[in-house]
Design a protein around this motif. Structure first.
Motif, PDB file in Angstrom:
ATOM      1  N   LYS A  63       0.867  -1.178   0.000  1.00 57.80           N
ATOM      2  CA  LYS A  63       0.000   0.000   0.000  1.00 57.80           C
ATOM      3  C   LYS A  63       0.906   1.231   0.000  1.00 57.80           C
ATOM      4  N   VAL A  64       0.589   2.196  -0.853  1.00 59.95           N
ATOM      5  CA  VAL A  64       1.357   3.445  -0.905  1.00 59.95           C
ATOM      6  C   VAL A  64       0.603   4.472  -0.069  1.00 59.95           C
ATOM      7  N   PRO A  65       1.138   4.843   1.118  1.00 57.50           N
ATOM      8  CA  PRO A  65       0.394   5.729   2.019  1.00 57.50           C
ATOM      9  C   PRO A  65       0.734   7.204   1.801  1.00 57.50           C
ATOM     10  N   ALA A  66      -0.121   8.058   2.357  1.00 56.29           N
ATOM     11  CA  ALA A  66       0.178   9.493   2.407  1.00 56.29           C
ATOM     12  C   ALA A  66       1.229   9.713   3.488  1.00 56.29           C
ATOM     13  N   ALA A  67       2.327  10.373   3.131  1.00 60.09           N
ATOM     14  CA  ALA A  67       3.400  10.616   4.096  1.00 60.09           C
ATOM     15  C   ALA A  67       3.253  11.967   4.772  1.00 60.09           C
ATOM     16  N   VAL A  68       2.253  12.765   4.346  1.00 58.06           N
ATOM     17  CA  VAL A  68       1.941  14.052   4.980  1.00 58.06           C
ATOM     18  C   VAL A  68       0.422  14.205   5.037  1.00 58.06           C
ATOM     19  N   MET A  69      -0.023  15.154   5.854  1.00 63.61           N
ATOM     20  CA  MET A  69      -1.454  15.453   5.928  1.00 63.61           C
ATOM     21  C   MET A  69      -1.786  16.564   4.941  1.00 63.61           C
TER      22      MET A  69
END
Length: 378
Positions: A63-69
């Motif tokens: 899974k490629v996640p969001a590394a920032v909000m």
């Protein structure tokens, strides 16, 4: 009485078979020579195996996640797209993170200037302190001023430390801001296919929110759960026959054997090496394949091609070519092995049996035998 009855039946059956073979193999009943396809009875090594269902598994899946909000401002791929490592998939509030990075850089510059000024002030005070120290043995020495310069030097050095700590903190904040700016651009961690897109344009995402499911279709292997008693005889690099549901066949090798038995199924997982270039079409991740797991060393047995077998009155018969004449013989068969049957009795290794044209033959008929390999090469 029942035993006598069975014995009588067996005698009648044998008499009938002998009469049948005598008359059917008599040349008086033959017709003109017929062209027929023949194949030899062969003594071959049989590699017995047990069928197991395997599955194509990707070795790289993530899974490629969001590394920032932030809010998703760009989505550049769709499900099914092929992507390369480092390719941009999406972006999150890049303008805001660029602005924060610029502010952090400005804070570093300001702290560097402040530290430079503090060092200069300390240097000036130190020069005056050293000058006054050199006058200690003269009438020009001012003890009160000397003490003041010493206290100022201590204070200026402390100020330097504070400003230097402030600079270090600003540098750390700048590094974090630059990392966040970089992370705001979501990139593929490896070559693969976008299996799932789990985010939409304009959507607000939190840290770690899964945005894409990426799967490799090149770094794959075949896995199967094999009964433990069968897996024990396998070794690394053993060749295994694989076939797909659309009958694509190829050879794989055992890459690794599992070390833990499934206590519920009494099976051990085996890992088979595979590259998609080995077949004329790519195998799909998740696709089921048929695996033939060898049971042990092969044994020699006589075999005959399945097309040579004729069924008459519950008997298995074959036409054997002897001196250009088709002689019919009963055979006793064992298990089927692919396109052939194991021969238990009735014919011998090297006998030429008719595999094509046998349905229209008559016992004793003259034939023109055409070996299968000659026919294919003509």
């Amino acid at each position: 009485m029942m035993e006598n009855f069975k014995t009588s039946l067996n005698k009648i059956y044998l008499c009938f078979l002998c009469i049948f073979l005598y008359f059917t193999n008599n040349p008086a009943f033959t017709q003109g020579a017929a062209s027929v396809e023949v194949d030899p009875v062969v003594l071959q090594t049989l590699n017995q195996s047990v069928p197991v269902i395997g599955r194509v598994v990707s070795l790289k899946e993530a899974k490629v996640p969001a590394a920032v909000m932030g809010r998703v401002e760009k989505v550049l791929v769709e499900e099914g797209d092929q992507v390369k490592k480092g390719q941009i998939l999406a972006s999150i509030d890049t303008e805001r993170y660029k602005w924060l990075a610029n502010i952090a850089s400005a804070n570093v510059n300001a702290a560097q200037a402040e530290l430079k000024s503090a060092k200069a002030e300390t240097k000036i005070n130190l020069v005056e302190l050293e000058r006054m120290n050199s006058l200690k043995n003269s009438s020009a020495f001012n003890a009160s001023k000397y003490d003041k310069l010493q206290n100022q030097n201590i204070a200026l050095l402390a100020k330097e430390e504070i400003v230097e700590a402030k600079l270090n903190s600003a540098i750390q904040e700048e590094n974090i801001a630059k990392q966040n700016l970089s992370r705001a651009t979501v990139k593929a961690p490896f070559n693969g296919i976008i299996e799932l897109k789990m985010v939409e344009l304009g959507e607000a995402v939190g840290l770690g929110f899964p945005m894409f499911q990426l799967i490799s279709d090149t770094s794959v292997e075949i896995q199967a759960d094999v009964p433990s008693n069968r897996a024990r005889i396998l070794k690394e690099n053993n060749e295994i026959q694989i076939s797909t549901t659309d009958n694509i066949k190829f050879i794989s090798k055992v890459r690794a054997l599992g070390v833990r038995e499934n206590s519920n199924t009494r099976t051990i997982k085996i890992h088979l090496s595979y590259e998609n270039s080995e077949t004329n079409r790519k195998l799909f991740v998740g696709e089921n394949v048929n695996i033939s797991v060898p049971l042990g060393p092969g044994q020699e047995a006589l075999t005959v091609h399945k097309d040579a077998i004729l069924k008459r009155e519950g008997m298995s018969l074959v036409y054997v070519v002897k001196e250009d004449s088709a002689q019919i013989k009963p055979v006793k068969l064992g298990d089927g092995v692919g396109e052939r049957f194991i021969v238990l009795s009735g014919i011998e290794a090297g006998d030429l049996v008719v595999t094509k044209g046998n349905e229209r033959l008559r016992p004793g008929q003259k034939v023109n035998p055409i070996p299968l390999e000659n026919k294919e090469g003509s």
